[in-house]
Design a protein around this motif. Sequence first.
Motif, PDB file in Angstrom:
ATOM      1  N   PRO A   1       0.860  -1.192   0.000  1.00 12.81           N
ATOM      2  CA  PRO A   1       0.000   0.000   0.000  1.00 12.81           C
ATOM      3  C   PRO A   1       0.894   1.239   0.000  1.00 12.81           C
ATOM      4  CG  PRO A   1       0.066  -0.979   2.190  1.00 12.81           C
ATOM      5  CD  PRO A   1       0.824  -1.907   1.289  1.00 12.81           C
ATOM      6  N   LEU A   2       0.635   2.160  -0.916  1.00 17.29           N
ATOM      7  CA  LEU A   2       1.491   3.338  -1.057  1.00 17.29           C
ATOM      8  C   LEU A   2       0.640   4.588  -1.222  1.00 17.29           C
ATOM      9  CD1 LEU A   2       4.129   1.924  -3.596  1.00 17.29           C
ATOM     10  CD2 LEU A   2       4.445   2.231  -1.132  1.00 17.29           C
ATOM     11  N   CYS A   3       1.041   5.662  -0.535  1.00 16.27           N
ATOM     12  CA  CYS A   3       0.370   6.944  -0.716  1.00 16.27           C
ATOM     13  C   CYS A   3       0.814   7.559  -2.041  1.00 16.27           C
ATOM     14  CB  CYS A   3       0.682   7.882   0.444  1.00 16.27           C
ATOM     15  SG  CYS A   3       2.420   8.397   0.536  1.00 16.27           S
ATOM     16  N   ASP A   4       0.136   8.624  -2.444  1.00 16.82           N
ATOM     17  CA  ASP A   4       0.474   9.265  -3.720  1.00 16.82           C
ATOM     18  C   ASP A   4       1.944   9.673  -3.762  1.00 16.82           C
ATOM     19  OD1 ASP A   4      -2.165   8.972  -4.336  1.00 16.82           O
ATOM     20  OD2 ASP A   4      -2.694  11.102  -4.137  1.00 16.82           O
ATOM     21  N   ARG A   5       2.418  10.279  -2.691  1.00 18.45           N
ATOM     22  CA  ARG A   5       3.778  10.827  -2.692  1.00 18.45           C
ATOM     23  C   ARG A   5       4.833   9.723  -2.756  1.00 18.45           C
ATOM     24  NH1 ARG A   5       5.655  15.765  -1.886  1.00 18.45           N
ATOM     25  NH2 ARG A   5       3.615  16.527  -1.186  1.00 18.45           N
ATOM     26  N   CYS A   6       4.651   8.666  -1.998  1.00 20.85           N
ATOM     27  CA  CYS A   6       5.656   7.596  -1.989  1.00 20.85           C
ATOM     28  C   CYS A   6       5.642   6.804  -3.295  1.00 20.85           C
ATOM     29  CB  CYS A   6       5.435   6.672  -0.792  1.00 20.85           C
ATOM     30  SG  CYS A   6       5.898   7.438   0.791  1.00 20.85           S
ATOM     31  N   LEU A   7       4.461   6.632  -3.905  1.00 23.13           N
ATOM     32  CA  LEU A   7       4.410   5.991  -5.220  1.00 23.13           C
ATOM     33  C   LEU A   7       5.077   6.881  -6.261  1.00 23.13           C
ATOM     34  CD1 LEU A   7       3.456   3.769  -7.164  1.00 23.13           C
ATOM     35  CD2 LEU A   7       1.296   5.042  -7.401  1.00 23.13           C
TER      36      LEU A   7
ATOM     37  N   THR B   1      -4.658   7.196 -10.974  1.00 27.52           N
ATOM     38  CA  THR B   1      -5.823   7.491 -11.814  1.00 27.52           C
ATOM     39  C   THR B   1      -5.798   6.644 -13.081  1.00 27.52           C
ATOM     40  OG1 THR B   1      -5.922   9.763 -10.989  1.00 27.52           O
ATOM     41  CG2 THR B   1      -7.045   9.309 -13.065  1.00 27.52           C
ATOM     42  N   LEU B   2      -4.625   6.570 -13.705  1.00 26.12           N
ATOM     43  CA  LEU B   2      -4.490   5.774 -14.927  1.00 26.12           C
ATOM     44  C   LEU B   2      -4.775   4.302 -14.648  1.00 26.12           C
ATOM     45  CD1 LEU B   2      -3.689   5.489 -17.891  1.00 26.12           C
ATOM     46  CD2 LEU B   2      -1.292   5.382 -17.162  1.00 26.12           C
ATOM     47  N   ILE B   3      -4.232   3.797 -13.544  1.00 32.47           N
ATOM     48  CA  ILE B   3      -4.438   2.385 -13.201  1.00 32.47           C
ATOM     49  C   ILE B   3      -5.910   2.098 -12.923  1.00 32.47           C
ATOM     50  CG2 ILE B   3      -3.958   0.654 -11.416  1.00 32.47           C
ATOM     51  CD1 ILE B   3      -1.129   1.886 -11.218  1.00 32.47           C
ATOM     52  N   SER B   4      -6.579   3.017 -12.231  1.00 34.59           N
ATOM     53  CA  SER B   4      -7.994   2.797 -11.911  1.00 34.59           C
ATOM     54  C   SER B   4      -8.863   2.739 -13.164  1.00 34.59           C
ATOM     55  CB  SER B   4      -8.497   3.908 -10.983  1.00 34.59           C
ATOM     56  OG  SER B   4      -8.582   5.148 -11.681  1.00 34.59           O
ATOM     57  N   MET B   5      -8.404   3.398 -14.238  1.00 36.42           N
ATOM     58  CA  MET B   5      -9.169   3.423 -15.485  1.00 36.42           C
ATOM     59  C   MET B   5      -9.047   2.115 -16.267  1.00 36.42           C
ATOM     60  SD  MET B   5      -8.216   7.323 -16.656  1.00 36.42           S
ATOM     61  CE  MET B   5      -9.044   7.210 -18.240  1.00 36.42           C
ATOM     62  N   VAL B   6      -7.943   1.395 -16.067  1.00 40.95           N
ATOM     63  CA  VAL B   6      -7.709   0.211 -16.899  1.00 40.95           C
ATOM     64  C   VAL B   6      -7.640  -1.081 -16.096  1.00 40.95           C
ATOM     65  CG1 VAL B   6      -6.486   1.597 -18.618  1.00 40.95           C
ATOM     66  CG2 VAL B   6      -5.188   0.489 -16.777  1.00 40.95           C
ATOM     67  N   ALA B   7      -7.665  -0.988 -14.766  1.00 42.53           N
ATOM     68  CA  ALA B   7      -7.420  -2.176 -13.943  1.00 42.53           C
ATOM     69  C   ALA B   7      -8.412  -3.298 -14.228  1.00 42.53           C
ATOM     70  CB  ALA B   7      -7.462  -1.797 -12.463  1.00 42.53           C
ATOM     71  N   GLU B   8      -9.702  -2.974 -14.347  1.00 42.59           N
ATOM     72  CA  GLU B   8     -10.712  -4.013 -14.497  1.00 42.59           C
ATOM     73  C   GLU B   8     -10.722  -4.606 -15.900  1.00 42.59           C
ATOM     74  OE1 GLU B   8     -14.140  -1.850 -13.138  1.00 42.59           O
ATOM     75  OE2 GLU B   8     -13.976  -2.765 -11.142  1.00 42.59           O
ATOM     76  N   ARG B   9      -9.951  -4.013 -16.812  1.00 45.28           N
ATOM     77  CA  ARG B   9      -9.871  -4.545 -18.179  1.00 45.28           C
ATOM     78  C   ARG B   9      -8.465  -5.066 -18.473  1.00 45.28           C
ATOM     79  NH1 ARG B   9     -12.303  -0.048 -22.123  1.00 45.28           N
ATOM     80  NH2 ARG B   9     -12.058  -1.805 -23.567  1.00 45.28           N
TER      81      ARG B   9
ATOM     82  N   ALA C   1      -3.887   1.264  -3.367  1.00 45.60           N
ATOM     83  CA  ALA C   1      -3.772   2.588  -3.983  1.00 45.60           C
ATOM     84  C   ALA C   1      -4.594   3.630  -3.237  1.00 45.60           C
ATOM     85  CB  ALA C   1      -4.211   2.528  -5.442  1.00 45.60           C
ATOM     86  N   GLY C   2      -5.393   3.173  -2.261  1.00 44.28           N
ATOM     87  CA  GLY C   2      -6.214   4.112  -1.505  1.00 44.28           C
ATOM     88  C   GLY C   2      -7.345   4.680  -2.319  1.00 44.28           C
ATOM     89  N   LEU C   3      -7.825   3.888  -3.297  1.00 44.26           N
ATOM     90  CA  LEU C   3      -8.885   4.363  -4.180  1.00 44.26           C
ATOM     91  C   LEU C   3     -10.266   3.965  -3.691  1.00 44.26           C
ATOM     92  CD1 LEU C   3      -7.177   3.568  -7.595  1.00 44.26           C
ATOM     93  CD2 LEU C   3      -7.437   5.795  -6.501  1.00 44.26           C
ATOM     94  N   GLY C   4     -10.338   3.349  -2.513  1.00 53.21           N
ATOM     95  CA  GLY C   4     -11.634   2.973  -1.963  1.00 53.21           C
ATOM     96  C   GLY C   4     -11.854   1.484  -2.085  1.00 53.21           C
ATOM     97  N   PRO C   5     -12.596   0.895  -1.168  1.00 55.85           N
ATOM     98  CA  PRO C   5     -12.843  -0.552  -1.193  1.00 55.85           C
ATOM     99  C   PRO C   5     -13.705  -0.959  -2.369  1.00 55.85           C
ATOM    100  CG  PRO C   5     -14.197   0.504   0.476  1.00 55.85           C
ATOM    101  CD  PRO C   5     -13.286   1.567  -0.051  1.00 55.85           C
ATOM    102  N   CYS C   6     -13.400  -2.124  -2.896  1.00 59.40           N
ATOM    103  CA  CYS C   6     -14.175  -2.643  -4.027  1.00 59.40           C
ATOM    104  C   CYS C   6     -15.220  -3.637  -3.570  1.00 59.40           C
ATOM    105  CB  CYS C   6     -13.252  -3.308  -5.046  1.00 59.40           C
ATOM    106  SG  CYS C   6     -12.192  -2.122  -5.893  1.00 59.40           S
TER     107      CYS C   6
ATOM    108  N   ILE D   1      -8.785   0.246   3.490  1.00 57.01           N
ATOM    109  CA  ILE D   1      -7.668   0.916   2.829  1.00 57.01           C
ATOM    110  C   ILE D   1      -6.495   0.932   3.799  1.00 57.01           C
ATOM    111  CG2 ILE D   1      -6.861   3.066   1.804  1.00 57.01           C
ATOM    112  CD1 ILE D   1      -9.750   3.689   1.078  1.00 57.01           C
ATOM    113  N   SER D   2      -5.383   0.324   3.413  1.00 53.46           N
ATOM    114  CA  SER D   2      -4.220   0.231   4.296  1.00 53.46           C
ATOM    115  C   SER D   2      -3.409   1.521   4.263  1.00 53.46           C
ATOM    116  CB  SER D   2      -3.331  -0.942   3.864  1.00 53.46           C
ATOM    117  OG  SER D   2      -4.044  -2.156   3.896  1.00 53.46           O
ATOM    118  N   LYS D   3      -2.683   1.746   5.337  1.00 51.62           N
ATOM    119  CA  LYS D   3      -1.788   2.897   5.373  1.00 51.62           C
ATOM    120  C   LYS D   3      -0.546   2.614   4.538  1.00 51.62           C
ATOM    121  CE  LYS D   3      -3.207   4.789   9.835  1.00 51.62           C
ATOM    122  NZ  LYS D   3      -2.749   5.213  11.182  1.00 51.62           N
TER     123      LYS D   3
END
Length: 423
Positions: free
Chosen positions: A23-29, A51-59, A74-79, A85-87
Amino acid sequence: MSKLYEEVARLVEYSVKALLRYPLCDRCLGRLFARLGRGLDNSERGKALKTLISMVAERSGLSEGEVNALFANAGLGPCEVGATISKCYICNSTLDGLLERLAGKAIEVVGSLGAEVSRFLVSVKSGSQIEMRESEVVGILGLDTWESVRREVKRYVGKAVAKALGLTPDFRNPDIYVIVDLDRGDVSVRLTPLIVAGRYVKVGRYISQMPWIRRDGTRKYRLSLYDICYKLVEVSKGSRLVIHAAGREDADARMLGSGRPIALEVKEPRARGTALSSIKELAEPPWIYVKLERAISRSFIRLVKSSSSPKVYRVVAISREKLCSEDVARLENFFRDVVVAQRTPTRVLRRRKDIVRRRRVYRVSATLHSPYLLEALVRSDGGLYIKELVSGDGGRTTPSFSEVLGKQLEPVFLDVLKVELEL
């Protein structure tokens, strides 16, 4: 275009690998790819990648479990219901707030110091927990596009200090170091020494370079070079003085001519600008004069202390036997580009290691003032003990004036006329 597609695919591939594992925050990623993209903050890089990964992950062909893990890390919310969401694995999701606090502390500490500073440099202590976890992630993923968290902290805090206090970053000669401790979330400062180049002329005798304190606490000599130079500490509001000189003459020898090069180092100066603008000379007339020339870097100290540049001496010697013009000619003819071997003189054995030093005598010019009194000008390498060159020190210095003439000579007065070292 194919190259562009390859680079984008590679970037997404490594980002997904990182987020599937940690699990990584925006800054550390974003910091893992800090060498990619211009004008972007690491948090902006990380957010863009997520953002890019969230757009293509399910495909992308990933399993449902992998997609859920990817979104959670990625901290994008539970599916799915119950997912959390882990720290951030690297910074425990604290780095954004930590950077703001550190920048604020740095501004406060430097601003309240009350010191005359214009140039600064931020330093971050190594070995923090964040740095260690970051190294683990980078090592496992095999990335070559990352920058260290220490570098990001230096940049963030440095920009904040420069903007708030109007100071200039200086990587070579800062006036002050701003030291950041990531584990403690603390900031401290360290004033760099004020180092001033100069020369001193010592007209009087029995003046030591440093105060000479006897065992009973009394001073052997009333005056020292250190006493004269200490005014620089007082004016600069420093804590301590260190004198670095191109050698040192005996206390009973004079230092004449253009003087001996020195560097005066004042520790923790709070008024360096005032000192540099107000003090050009230090003196105790008529015995000693110190001319201050300019502020310099620490590399000058190494130059001064390591120098074995030639020096010119004047020595007056007395003989137990009569001397004649033939003796003068013998000295001048013999000491032409001659190497002298000197064991540590007897008079300094208790404080110097007993070794053999070899120094070159380039020339000797002698004058006979009476049948028993000889004056000689000697040009030699620095570090040659001139008194022992005259006396021989019981055979510890060879060749010597006494050995060459076959008559015992003893030094009476010694002056240093020139130190051939340009500042």
